[in-house]
Scaffold this motif. Structure first.
Motif, mmCIF file in Angstrom:
data_model
loop_
_atom_site.group_PDB
_atom_site.id
_atom_site.type_symbol
_atom_site.label_atom_id
_atom_site.label_comp_id
_atom_site.label_asym_id
_atom_site.label_seq_id
_atom_site.Cartn_x
_atom_site.Cartn_y
_atom_site.Cartn_z
ATOM 1 N N TYR A 152 -14.637 35.304 -40.218
ATOM 2 C CA TYR A 152 -15.163 35.457 -38.874
ATOM 3 C C TYR A 152 -16.460 34.689 -38.725
ATOM 4 O O TYR A 152 -17.220 34.534 -39.671
ATOM 5 N N VAL A 156 -15.434 35.546 -33.564
ATOM 6 C CA VAL A 156 -14.245 34.704 -33.479
ATOM 7 C C VAL A 156 -13.625 34.624 -34.867
ATOM 8 O O VAL A 156 -14.330 34.360 -35.845
ATOM 9 N N GLN A 157 -12.330 34.895 -34.941
ATOM 10 C CA GLN A 157 -11.665 34.821 -36.233
ATOM 11 C C GLN A 157 -11.235 33.384 -36.507
ATOM 12 O O GLN A 157 -10.673 32.721 -35.631
ATOM 13 N N LEU A 158 -11.527 32.917 -37.716
ATOM 14 C CA LEU A 158 -11.135 31.566 -38.101
ATOM 15 C C LEU A 158 -10.037 31.652 -39.153
ATOM 16 O O LEU A 158 -10.125 32.441 -40.085
ATOM 17 N N ARG A 202 -19.444 36.753 -28.866
ATOM 18 C CA ARG A 202 -18.375 37.501 -29.520
ATOM 19 C C ARG A 202 -18.013 36.921 -30.882
ATOM 20 O O ARG A 202 -18.326 35.770 -31.196
ATOM 21 N N ILE A 256 -9.405 28.154 -34.875
ATOM 22 C CA ILE A 256 -9.234 29.412 -34.146
ATOM 23 C C ILE A 256 -7.755 29.709 -33.973
ATOM 24 O O ILE A 256 -6.918 28.827 -34.094
ATOM 25 N N ASN A 258 -5.660 34.660 -30.982
ATOM 26 C CA ASN A 258 -6.453 35.822 -30.574
ATOM 27 C C ASN A 258 -7.841 35.437 -30.067
ATOM 28 O O ASN A 258 -8.692 36.280 -29.844
ATOM 29 N N PHE A 259 -8.107 34.147 -29.934
ATOM 30 C CA PHE A 259 -9.410 33.730 -29.409
ATOM 31 C C PHE A 259 -9.442 33.878 -27.883
ATOM 32 O O PHE A 259 -10.147 34.755 -27.362
ATOM 33 N N VAL A 260 -8.681 33.085 -27.175
ATOM 34 C CA VAL A 260 -8.661 33.257 -25.715
ATOM 35 C C VAL A 260 -7.264 33.396 -25.138
ATOM 36 O O VAL A 260 -7.113 33.551 -23.938
ATOM 37 N N SER A 279 -20.282 33.940 -32.497
ATOM 38 C CA SER A 279 -20.814 32.872 -31.664
ATOM 39 C C SER A 279 -21.730 33.461 -30.600
ATOM 40 O O SER A 279 -21.288 34.212 -29.735
#
Ligand SMILES: *[C@@H]1O[C@H](CO)[C@@H](O)[C@H](O)[C@H]1NC(C)=O
Ligand SMILES: *[C@@H]1O[C@H](CO)[C@@H](O)[C@H](O)[C@H]1NC(C)=O
Ligand SMILES: *[C@@H]1O[C@H](CO)[C@@H](O)[C@H](O)[C@H]1NC(C)=O
Length: 424
Positions: free
Chosen positions: A347, A357-359, A355, A377, A380-382, A350
């Protein structure tokens, strides 16, 4: 003689075995452990350590890329055509980050800092694009003005109507304003509906129309022609020498103290996307508290009271605990957990979008001869946002005049950042 030779060869043999045992010990166990330890020591943030220096001042700038959707048929859109946009970019900026540490807790587990960011246009990397390129883009400040004041505007208008009704002449040109107003569709009865049954208000719209011209430099459409530099940083100017009602409206806008607006020396206003984040001055919006319990996961366990980001409305669950969306997972992306394995995801938090953000680990890469892993990403990001994905706390539901899904969430790819403005 023979005996002696045997003796020596035995001794050498034993020494050899010992050496190789030692070698194996060093190679497989001691050195890796030592390196492991060294790496661990080096990534811990303690006052004065190397890592701390890197934490405070990121040694290399980050690449900040901006793409712009250039509107090519703005006048036709005004007459009802579908917008035709052309994506241009990237306009690349070097982003320098410096943190001003305000407090380091006594046990060394928490750090409070303010982050400054400085953006410098990278001409070489952006070529042939230039910061001075002309673009036609949404007139953000006019849009915002019309949306924000939508609620109050009816009252303002009615107040004015009663007072100045008798002074107004019929003037042609109400159409432009009508179209502008048409775009405002709040829950309340719109200004237009009211004005249709109220001739005095219709006359007033003419008056306001004239003033909008004064405020927003005679807009011909909802789009504005400007340069990349102005739109992003220097500001698109408006409210230049406003008179009368326009002046009153400009003062209202000033009072709204939006972060994307700033007052220039001559009293006019300037709208830009990033001027407020690019500053060598105190940037309170970026101030927050990180817990350093784990050197590589600057995380999670601190209460909302010492966190200065503005949480979204439903960031607390029924037990008054921070909901999933309010969890601060991972580092601030200026450093990463060591000992990465293929398949490890991680994670980052940012601050730009408030929020985590999972990488996801993609595949091994090589950068200038140094092996590494590529992360990116995921859905599940946007994209996968909503109750069906158990993360509807990200559906802030603050934007009123936008197209959204029935459950209040925005469509895939869009993120509502209304609550991500920060507070001091
Ligand atoms: C953007 O579009 C306008 C026309 O609407 C055009 O004049 C301008 O050159 C375009 N800008 C770039 C950088 O392509
Ligand atoms: C979070 O912090 C509080 C108080 O500092 C502590 O009582 C609690 O156990 C911590 N929770 C976790 C999951 O570490
Ligand atoms: C934070 O991490 C936890 C566990 O790793 C995960 O369940 C949660 O969804 C993450 N939160 C966010 C906002 O990504």
């Amino acid at each position: 003689m023979y005996n002696k030779l045997l003796h020596w060869s035995l001794v050498l043999g034993i020494v050899g075995i010992l050496l190789s045992a030692l070698g194996a010990y060093c190679g497989w166990f001691y050195f890796p452990t030592m390196i492991h330890q060294k790496v661990e020591e080096n990534v811990i943030i303690t006052d004065g350590s190397e890592q701390y220096k890197r934490f405070v001042q990121l040694p290399q700038p980050l690449s900040f890329k901006v793409y712009v959707f250039n509107v090519t048929n703005s006048h036709k859109i005004q007459l009802g055509a579908i917008p035709i946009v052309k994506e241009i970019g990237p306009y690349i900026y070097k982003q320098f980050r410096t943190k001003r540490v305000q407090h380091f807790s006594r046990d060394g587990s928490k750090i409070t800092y303010v982050q400054d960011q400085l953006y410098i246009f990278d001409e070489e990397a952006s070529a042939p694009l230039r910061e001075s390129d002309n673009i036609v883009v949404l007139n953000m400040h006019m849009n915002a003005f019309l949306q924000v004041f939508e609620k109050e505007i009816t009252d303002i208008l009615q107040g004015f109507a009663n007072r100045i009704n008798h002074r107004l002449n019929r003037t042609p040109g109400v159409r432009v304003l009508k179209r502008l107003m048409d775009r405002i569709r709040g829950k309340r009865k719109s200004v237009l509906e009211i004005s249709e049954n109220d001739p005095s208000l219709a006359i007033l719209l003419v008056h306001l129309n004239a003033n909008l011209k004064g405020i927003f430099n005679d807009p011909k459409s909802m789009f504005v022609s400007t340069t990349v530099k102005n739109y992003l940083f220097d500001g698109v100017r408006f409210c230049v020498n406003p008179q009368g009602l326009a002046k009153a409206i400009c003062n209202q806008i000033k009072e709204s103290s939006s972060k994307t607006l700033r007052e220039l020396k001559d009293g006019s206003l300037a709208f830009s996307f990033f001027h407020h984040v690019s500053s060598t001055k105190l940037n309170k919006c970026m101030a927050f508290c990180l817990s350093l319990h784990f050197y590589f996961e600057l995380i999670s366990n601190f209460t909302l009271s010492n966190r200065k980001m503005v949480p979204a409305k439903n960031y607390l669950n029924e037990n008054n605990e921070a909901s999933m969306c309010n969890q601060i997972n991972g580092t601030d992306a200026s450093m990463f957990p060591p000992f990465r394995q293929p398949g490890d995801n991680m994670y980052i938090f940012s601050t730009d979008i408030c929020r985590s953000v999972q990488l996801f680990n993609q595949h091994p890469i090589e950068y200038k001869g140094i092996p590494g892993y590529r992360y990116s990403i995921g859905e599940n990001f946007v994209n996968d946002i909503g109750p069906e994905h158990d993360n509807d706390c990200f559906c802030v539901d603050k934007l009123t005049n936008v197209i959204k899904r029935k459950n209040g969430c925005l469509y895939a790819g869009a993120l509502d950042l209304t609550t991500c403005l920060g507070k001091s």
